[in-house]
Design an enzyme around this catalytic site. Structure first.
Site, mmCIF file in Angstrom:
data_model
loop_
_atom_site.group_PDB
_atom_site.id
_atom_site.type_symbol
_atom_site.label_atom_id
_atom_site.label_comp_id
_atom_site.label_asym_id
_atom_site.label_seq_id
_atom_site.Cartn_x
_atom_site.Cartn_y
_atom_site.Cartn_z
ATOM 1 N N ASP A 1 43.851 19.092 32.658
ATOM 2 C CA ASP A 1 43.844 19.565 34.036
ATOM 3 C C ASP A 1 42.429 20.002 34.402
ATOM 4 O O ASP A 1 41.895 20.943 33.804
ATOM 5 C CB ASP A 1 44.811 20.765 34.112
ATOM 6 C CG ASP A 1 45.444 20.936 35.470
ATOM 7 O OD1 ASP A 1 44.754 20.672 36.465
ATOM 8 O OD2 ASP A 1 46.617 21.359 35.516
ATOM 9 N N ASP B 1 42.920 19.127 40.013
ATOM 10 C CA ASP B 1 43.528 20.199 40.807
ATOM 11 C C ASP B 1 42.998 20.180 42.247
ATOM 12 O O ASP B 1 41.783 20.038 42.461
ATOM 13 C CB ASP B 1 43.164 21.528 40.132
ATOM 14 C CG ASP B 1 43.912 22.714 40.698
ATOM 15 O OD1 ASP B 1 45.143 22.740 40.581
ATOM 16 O OD2 ASP B 1 43.256 23.631 41.251
ATOM 17 N N GLU C 1 45.841 16.075 42.666
ATOM 18 C CA GLU C 1 46.775 16.954 43.366
ATOM 19 C C GLU C 1 46.261 17.110 44.784
ATOM 20 O O GLU C 1 45.165 17.633 44.999
ATOM 21 C CB GLU C 1 46.871 18.318 42.684
ATOM 22 C CG GLU C 1 47.989 19.149 43.288
ATOM 23 C CD GLU C 1 47.793 20.646 43.166
ATOM 24 O OE1 GLU C 1 48.769 21.384 43.265
ATOM 25 O OE2 GLU C 1 46.637 21.091 42.990
HETATM 26 O O1 TEU Z 1 47.852 24.464 43.351
HETATM 27 C C1 TEU Z 1 47.510 24.129 44.646
HETATM 28 C C2 TEU Z 1 48.301 24.693 45.761
HETATM 29 O O2 TEU Z 1 47.777 24.808 46.845
HETATM 30 C C3 TEU Z 1 49.703 25.077 45.677
HETATM 31 O O3 TEU Z 1 50.448 24.606 44.665
HETATM 32 C C4 TEU Z 1 49.828 26.550 45.823
HETATM 33 O O4 TEU Z 1 49.758 27.199 44.595
HETATM 34 C C5 TEU Z 1 51.138 26.898 46.461
HETATM 35 O O5 TEU Z 1 51.543 25.899 47.320
HETATM 36 C C6 TEU Z 1 50.959 28.137 47.272
HETATM 37 O O6 TEU Z 1 52.147 28.406 47.939
HETATM 38 C C7 TEU Z 1 46.950 24.284 42.317
HETATM 39 C C8 TEU Z 1 47.574 24.689 41.009
HETATM 40 O O7 TEU Z 1 48.648 23.840 40.734
HETATM 41 C C9 TEU Z 1 47.962 26.133 41.089
HETATM 42 O O8 TEU Z 1 48.667 26.571 39.967
HETATM 43 C C10 TEU Z 1 46.701 26.915 41.278
HETATM 44 O O9 TEU Z 1 47.015 28.264 41.482
HETATM 45 C C11 TEU Z 1 45.880 26.416 42.461
HETATM 46 O O10 TEU Z 1 45.765 25.013 42.507
HETATM 47 C C12 TEU Z 1 44.480 26.955 42.389
HETATM 48 O O11 TEU Z 1 43.778 26.363 41.338
#
Ligand code: TEU
Length: 557
Positions: free
Chosen positions: A95, A195, A247
């Site tokens: 990741d 990410d 993502e």
């Molecule tokens: O997540 C991105 C993100 O915007 C969402 O999943 C967010 O955490 C959620 O919709 C808020 O309601 C990624 C990662 O998967 C997450 O775990 C991290 O916290 C985030 O990026 C920051 O790196």
């Protein structure tokens, strides 16, 4: 085996398996469970970030991209895991959190010490009239700019204040990040998840958002495709058989086609989240609303059709470490738990794209069911607890929302056995196990209703039936309020998938089934049952009696 046949398993490292009794999952714990994963049949293991981090966001705040966080183990442990995974015919996907670093990263510390080179690694801007540069809202609540007294300016953080956004417009930053990817490629890593990678290109001018939280200014930003092409060219694009997934936060179909069409040479596929907002009230995650089934189907239909038409490729998933457990969310987590878990699995795995299984999903794990704020660990949940209370909601109302929406629903430890500590830890787990305590992998596998067994079959089918990996997708009966049905077709072979998303029995007549171009069956077809979550099929005169959460895959000849 091509990309289309592969299945990816996501490991939330902190909650997967604790090998040393400190209550935290770790890398050696994963190595201990490789045979379980091989038996399931998955091809790639995506590990959430294992790099050095203060863990304010459980590793999504990276302080050193080249070293393993001691709470997860050592570099030797990771090398061993990579090698042992390969021995079993699987590969590791890491990741890469490149939109931001932790404020404890050396680059950020140098920036804070006033080093101009490193200040230019981040996004510092002056405020005006005592206010931050823009009114943008952080994804974890509050304004997205943090004030720095020494320099009398602000740095941008789209996530937590300890996650400072990197300045991708600076070529030196991009070079540094390519070096990171190449370092891990040299170690034998064969996959990367990037990410929130569609947020990396920020606008050249920063302005207030009068109609929203600012996302329209930095989502799929001006130079995003240029940056992804450059990343590809300078890193994984030069190697064989690397799988990448971006993502994509709040992206759209047009950009997603460009991200994932092989001719564009950007990424192998994308995650998008529109189908996981169908229970948000006007886009607001923190207001409860029952999920809108027709909207869910409409989103699947739009994305499946457009991605197919333009050779895009997408990840298929309901669960990850940020989402509530789907069996509780769109299914049933009481009497019909195993039926619903299997139905949901079939509904997603047999579409066009690459399926992702999130740890515990394959045994039908449910939401945490926490009843006290003390049980929560996630920074987002804790922030929003404060925000919702300050907005005037009672403690009870706030907890009811967190119970449905908290990311911690997915982060309770994996349950391996029925013993104390659920075979996850011999110590105190870092987060409570939550409810649904009967559920564990050992019992599930010794059970006539094994959810795991159903997942194994789905994975096998994808590898043995080209129609699943390569077929076209046609939705049936888009406006049916209970059934999600679709047809896959490849080289004259057709696969029909029918899912009852609800707990009521109903009749589904194939003679009345409508595709985008009208009726799909003429009554001469033969049906062979490929997969079901019941022991038999109730079909008479080409009408199927669908029992609660019944799901069927039928070969049509
Ligand atoms: O997540 C991105 C993100 O915007 C969402 O999943 C967010 O955490 C959620 O919709 C808020 O309601 C990624 C990662 O998967 C997450 O775990 C991290 O916290 C985030 O990026 C920051 O790196």
């Amino acid at each position: 085996m091509g990309l289309q046949e592969k299945v990816i398993y996501q490991i939330y490292v902190k909650s997967f398996m604790d090998s040393n009794g400190d209550g935290l999952g770790d890398i050696r714990g994963i190595t201990m469970k490789l045979d379980y994963l091989r038996k399931l049949g998955v091809d790639y293991l995506w590990l959430t970030p294992v790099f050095v981090s203060p863990m304010n966001d459980n590793g999504y705040d990276v302080a050193d991209y080249y070293a393993v966080d001691p709470s997860f183990g050592t570099m030797e442990d990771l090398d061993e895991l990579i090698a042992e995974t390969k021995k079993r015919g699987m590969d590791i996907m890491l990741d890469m959190v490149f939109n931001h670093t932790s404020t404890e990263h050396e680059w950020f510390r140098k920036a804070m010490a006033g080093d101009e080179t490193y200040r230019n690694y981040y996004i510092f801007r002056k405020g005006s009239g005592g206010k931050p540069p823009t009114n943008w809202v952080s994804k974890f609540g509050g304004n997205a700019w943090e004030y720095v007294e020494d320099s009398d300016d602000y740095y941008l953080h789209l996530f937590d204040r300890t996650q400072a956004d990197l300045n991708w417009d600076n070529p030196e930053v991009r070079k540094e990040l390519y070096k990171v990817v190449n370092f891990w490629l040299d170690k034998g890593v064969k996959g990367f998840r990037f990410d929130v990678v569609n947020l990396i290109s920020k606008p050249s001018v920063f302005e207030d958002d009068q109609d929203g939280d600012g996302r329209r200014f930095y989502t799929d930003g001006e130079r995003i495709h240029e940056y992804l092409k450059e990343l590809n060219r300078n890193t994984f694009g030069k190697r064989e058989d690397i799988i990448t997934v971006g993502e994509m936060s709040s992206t759209n179909i047009d950009n997603s086609i460009r991200y994932s069409n092989p001719e564009e040479e950007e990424l192998s596929m994308i995650f998008n989240f529109h189908h996981l907002k169908v229970d948000y009230d006007a886009g607001n995650k923190w207001t409860l609303k029952p999920f809108d089934f027709i909207e869910l189907k409409t989103i699947f239909n739009d994305w499946q059709s457009a991605m197919e038409r333009h050779q895009g490729w997408m990840a298929l998933f309901y669960n990850n470490h940020d989402q509530p457990r789907v069996v509780s969310r769109f299914g049933n987590d009481s009497v019909y738990r195993t039926k619903a878990a299997k139905m949901l699995a079939t509904s997603i795995h047999l579409m066009r794209g690459t399926p992702y299984i999130y740890q515990g999903e394959e045994i039908g794990m449910t939401n945490a069911g926490f009843s006290n704020i003390e049980e929560y660990r996630d920074v987002e949940s804790i922030n929003y607890h404060g925000i919702l209370r300050a907005e005037g909601l009672s403690e009870e109302e706030t907890l009811a929302i967190l119970r449905e929406r908290s990311r911690d629903n997915a982060r309770t430890p994996m349950r391996w056995t029925n013993e104390k500590g659920f075979g996850f830890t011999e110590g105190e787990p870092w987060i409570p196990f939550g409810n649904g305590e009967r559920i564990n992998a050992e019992d599930d596998q010794n059970h006539g209703e094994s959810v795991n067994h159903h997942y194994r079959k789905l994975i096998e089918l994808r590898k043995s039936h080209p129609v699943i990996a390569s077929g076209s997708f046609r939705m049936l009966d888009l406006d049916h309020e209970h059934v999600y049905a679709y047809i896959r077709e490849y080289e004259g072979k057709r696969l029909l998938v029918v899912n009852n998303f609800y707990g009521e029995t109903l009749n589904y007549s194939l003679m009345e089934a409508m595709g985008p171009e009208g009726p799909v069956f003429d009554g001469t077809e033969d049906y062979t049952l490929l997969l079901s979550n019941y022991d038999d099929i109730l079909m008479e005169n080409r009408a199927i009696t669908l029992r609660p959460y019944e799901s069927l895959a039928l070969y049509i000849e």
